[in-house]
Design a protein around this motif. Sequence first.
Motif, short mmCIF file in Angstrom:
data_model
loop_
_atom_site.label_atom_id
_atom_site.label_comp_id
_atom_site.label_asym_id
_atom_site.label_seq_id
_atom_site.Cartn_x
_atom_site.Cartn_y
_atom_site.Cartn_z
N SER A 100 -5.65 -2.51 -0.72
CA SER A 100 -6.01 -1.11 -0.68
C SER A 100 -6.37 -0.63 -2.08
CB SER A 100 -4.82 -0.29 -0.14
OG SER A 100 -5.12 1.09 -0.16
N ASP A 107 -9.07 0.10 3.98
CA ASP A 107 -8.36 -1.07 3.48
C ASP A 107 -9.12 -2.36 3.82
OD1 ASP A 107 -6.31 0.51 2.49
OD2 ASP A 107 -5.22 0.47 4.40
N THR A 239 -3.87 5.88 6.93
CA THR A 239 -4.10 5.56 5.52
C THR A 239 -5.28 6.36 4.96
OG1 THR A 239 -5.45 3.66 6.22
CG2 THR A 239 -3.15 3.24 5.68
#
Length: 272
Positions: A100, A107, A239
């Motif tokens: 990441s 990612d 994320t």
Amino acid sequence: MIFVLLACDVEKNISEDPISVEAWVEDKQVNSESDVELHVAVRYLPEYEPLILPPSSDGLEIELLEQKEPHWIGSLQQQEFHYQLSGKEGSYIINPAIVSSALLSEDLQANLIYVDIGEAQQEAQLFDAIAPPQDQNDWIWMLAGAGVVAGLVGGFLYFRRRPLVLEPHVLARQKWDSAKGLEPHPRAVQSSMIVREYLWIQHQAPLLELSAEESVVWLQKSTLPSQIQVEIQKVLTATDRLKFARQGGGELFFKELDTAFEQIVDFGVEKT
């Protein structure tokens, strides 16, 4: 030696890819007394400052044997890791690394690696080994038959001693609870992987090797209920929301993920 590559050759990485990851094992099939040797190499432009998550695999113990200092390859830096994986006889899926960076839109994940520890003897080989020639006396046949019975009894007792396989929803919940002790970003990454793995086992959803954006497209074309699709998207995009929407990853953020996860798992249990 078997290689699993996300990047192409070094020259292409230097000219085109600001960050890339390679992962390989020295042998995809080892005997029951040996360990799986896993290598991971990450190349990146220094300004990307990657966060490199360690490998994961259900049923395997993972030990970091060596982590080399970053060194230069052309205009990129490279960091290398050497892991040792051990476990009982069986087949395993290894997720070698997740990389990441604040400069990445999503990612970067290494391709999954499939390995086998130990090798069960094939039935044909077993019967070839114990079947006597047709011209042998009856007492030899009796001994062979006794050997077969003993082998079957031994196999039955062995399989009775094997640990029960956990139901997918039980295993997913255990992993989810374990991830709660991680920092916000690794926790969000791990949460996404847990849901992807669960959906693959429970619904054969091929999300393990898809990006968050590709996963959303697949979900929209799937037959899963729209409300469940919404809950899945909340987890898979966690994320991205942490990095770009600046949602912070606080208590309310992860409480929302917990609620989404429970709805996803409850739906899967109801379908079984």
